[in-house]
Design an enzyme around this catalytic site. Sequence first.
Site, PDB file in Angstrom:
ATOM      1  N   LYS A   7       0.868  -1.180   0.000  1.00 19.12           N
ATOM      2  CA  LYS A   7       0.000   0.000   0.000  1.00 19.12           C
ATOM      3  C   LYS A   7       0.903   1.227   0.000  1.00 19.12           C
ATOM      4  CE  LYS A   7      -3.927   2.103   2.442  1.00 19.12           C
ATOM      5  NZ  LYS A   7      -4.861   2.039   3.583  1.00 19.12           N
ATOM      6  N   SER A  10      -9.907   2.193   2.620  1.00 16.76           N
ATOM      7  CA  SER A  10      -8.985   2.924   1.778  1.00 16.76           C
ATOM      8  C   SER A  10      -7.968   2.033   1.049  1.00 16.76           C
ATOM      9  CB  SER A  10      -8.217   3.931   2.641  1.00 16.76           C
ATOM     10  OG  SER A  10      -7.378   3.262   3.563  1.00 16.76           O
ATOM     11  N   SER A  41     -10.318  -0.052   6.796  1.00 17.55           N
ATOM     12  CA  SER A  41      -9.639   0.069   5.495  1.00 17.55           C
ATOM     13  C   SER A  41      -8.941  -1.179   4.981  1.00 17.55           C
ATOM     14  CB  SER A  41      -8.629   1.222   5.535  1.00 17.55           C
ATOM     15  OG  SER A  41      -9.298   2.453   5.484  1.00 17.55           O
TER      16      SER A  41
END
Lengths: 95, 483, 476
Positions: free
Chosen positions: B75, B150, B174
Amino acid sequence: MSLTANDVNKIAHLARLGIDAQDTESYAKDLSGMLDLMTQMSELNTEAVEPMAHPMDQAQRLRPDKITEENNRDKFMSIAPQTEDGLFLVPKVIE
Amino acid sequence: MHTKSLSELSHGLQTGEFSSVELTQAFIKRINQHQDLNAYITVTEELALQNAKAADARIANKKADALTGIPVAQKDIFCTLDVKTTCGSRMLDNFSAPYNATVIEKFNQAGAVMLGKLNMDEFAMGSSNETSYYGAVKNPWNTNKVPGGSSGGSGVAVAARLAAYATGTDTGGSIRQPAALCGITGLKPTYGRVSRYGMIAYASSLDQGGPMTHSAEDAAIVLQTMAGFDPKDSTSVDLPVPDYSVNLNQPLKGLKIGLPKEFFSADLNAAMATKLSEAIDEYRKLGAEIKEVSMPNLKLAIPAYYVIAPAECSANLSRFDGVRFGHRCENPVDLTDLYTRSRGEGFGKEVKRRILMGTYALSTGYYDAYYLKAQKIRRLISDDFKRALTEVDVIMGPVTPTPAFGIGEKMSDPVEMYLSDIYTIAINLAGLPALSIPAGFINDMPIGLQVIGNYFTEAHLLNIAHQYQQVTDWHKQTPKGFE
Amino acid sequence: MEWETVIGLEIHTQLATQSKIFSGASTAYGAEPNTQACAVDLGLPGVLPVLNEDAVRKAVIFGMAIEAHIAPYSIFARKNYFYPDLPKGYQISQMDHPIVGNGHLDIEVDGVTKRIGITRAHLEEDAGKSLHENFHGLTGIDLNRAGTPLLEIVSEPEMSSAKEAVAYMRKLHELVRYLGICDGNMQEGSFRCDANVSVRPKGQKEFGTRAEIKNINSFKFVEKAINHEIERQIELIENGGKVVQETRLYDSAKDETRSMRSKEEANDYRYFPDPDLLPVIIDEEFKAHIKANLPELPHAKKLRFKTDYQLDDESATILTTSRALSDYFEAVHKASGCEPKLCANWITGDLSAALNKADLEITESPISHKRLAGLLARITDNTISGKIAKQVFEALWQSSASADEIIAEKGLKQITDTGAIEAIIDKIIADNPDQVEQYRSGKDKVFAFFVGQVMKEMKGKANPAEVNKILKDKLA
């Protein structure tokens, strides 16, 4: 609870956050919507409740007083927007 | 190769069935083929091949770990040395991190191959991956739908097999939410289990990194590498890391599962309720006892979260000021201009909303009514969980109210968007571990089952998830066109 | 109208740690810009603070020295504001739960002791520095100082004159140096003072509106700045004006304070607990360990010097201002076995004067405690007179020889041989019949003339007591 465009401008200044003039109203509306959501909280009596700042019920760990970091200025300066003589440059600061 | 589990990949590498370079090339090819999903912000092909060569050498020397030579995608919230680290924001579009996050160091030590950096909601603020400066990420199950957020890029990279596994971070759901909406397994560990050093902070008392994988078995292997004490993080826990794989096959007989009545109220989507009860029936068959529990303060989790997280983020994001790194506006006339324009240009709308909300909640005259009140409610919610977890071993429930919604559907109403976090954020407020596992499909879109455990019971959660995955094959489904 | 002044001081002391409060970068002063600013000090994305144990220890030492409450539970908070020398956009400080609570410090002004309350002392990180030299009209930022540990010590508004404020500041300066928690270097900014000053009509209970004078970094300027501010406020009120609450900067060149409007704009610091740091827990064990290693505090030491060594108040006060000085005194006393009074006199007298003249600290004294002890021992056993001792002292300062070596080399040994003294006295009596006559007719003053003559003849080496005794006998 609802916020005005003027309130938004004041908060934005505190946060040094540029907001386009035409968006101020929509921020005011969004924030007011969020605040409406939050009014639910006031329905609960929490007088005797201890606030919880952190999920960890632990004490701060202490680090021995040792120098572990070396000079890495060139690396850091290489990603900075404006530098000179090893300094970060900003518009003139008036005291 | 791209459909294999991590242990199969490791076995293939070590027996010489394929090399890390070949495996890496195969994934890079897939990444290039599926660019339209917009899962990656940066593909580090050259670095990946270097990593792969080094891994092959290490494997040849019989010094391989479980993840050596296996391609991972990170990420883009984890700082990676000399690699662009954007956090999904224009603010950091020019930011090449001068150091590695602790988690990245751990993967490097394990000999992992980094394919690149994954798309995400800007500064991890979003529930649909639509707030990214780099554009929305598309759900491979239906490219008109959001992947969740997210960690949307992570969910998609795993679901579409654009990486063998990925990392995510979870502040209010997330990891779990995109895992559910993309049909993969995602684990948010106990707060403090995985180091936050070098993980760009959104809300420091809530953020936690974790694995996003195809299965619980894979998640156990990845968490083994990610977890552990870090002296650079004051909130990291100095507890030994257990072996997460060793108990995966423990039978679940006698397991006490709690179903909070607040989760299974009339508000729950009917199709979702049906799917969840099917999943729970599987657990019943595996020998678990099901019990109703009550957590009366859960309903206040959303307002409390949307005070606390923005309050923390309003301070965390002050360092992005155009002075030492990141975006700086052209020709600032004075300091205030430098700050307001750099920040105004660098941050997107959702980030600004949360900074404004947080600034307001902390300002004189409002602190007690918002921030302090939210902290008290946080305590009550945490106590609800603690109480429930004395009655049962784990709590189960939905991850999301519905399957993935359409791209653009909720962008105009932030409050509507926030409500999609309703089943996940309370867990972050309490700091508990929880995972999401694929539990079926509604209208061909995957949904997740959430399993919430007590502090530091990740191994048990993975065992519970793994047993379910032994009797179901939801986690083995692949979206069409990505087989 | 008669006016009364109310002063409270906020003093920022840099704690003398090796590394910063939240990072492992060096705190050494004077390095090239930004070479001691690590990722944490720069507030790079993703970095986290970890608290320096020694900063906590030093804060607790200070708390114990002022007999304050040491908080078993203290919290770091973020103080939010934007300024280029503040990299994170917030300063990590303490607000609601400071590490040190209520304590006090006794000051003396014009012989009167006054107890000044200390409200609190809290830990925080220092900011960097803005350099205003001209970089094409821009300001340069050096973050070497960012993250240096500070203990901010806040007094009660209990001082009523600039003189008291200076006495408090000096006492605190002595104390932090004595405790070894701060080097006290004011030029380098290790000890900085902000003063809150207000005036009110004498007898009025309510405080007047206060102005805060920032960054007054010498004792002299504190006194001048406060006196100037008192006059300004009185004049303002007497002319019908009103004092506004504001921050003012002291300009030492012009000897005036001026408003800092740039810092005034609606500050709302939005303090909240720093979620990157957990509560600091100080348990009994931690405190006990510090207490066991705590140096004897100046006040207790002064009392002990007065009772154990029978020193007068002045000597005891001077000797206990610094740990090094009191250690030196005790070392001299122990090594020489001489009267404490003699040791004290030489240290506070000749030695201090010489050090002052050479601008040296006691720790840098060219005369070690052993060498001074050697000198004092020879005075005590009458080998040399007090007068000769001053010569030996000079020689000790100049060389590295011992007192005995100097006495031997220069032949300064006192003559106690009564035969030799008698012979000279006889000669002097014979040579000065007039003076003998005068003395015998009752002019006692002439006695000093004879002593002087004998000493002159004997180059000061005669034992004065012996000379007196023989002279008295012969002249009788």
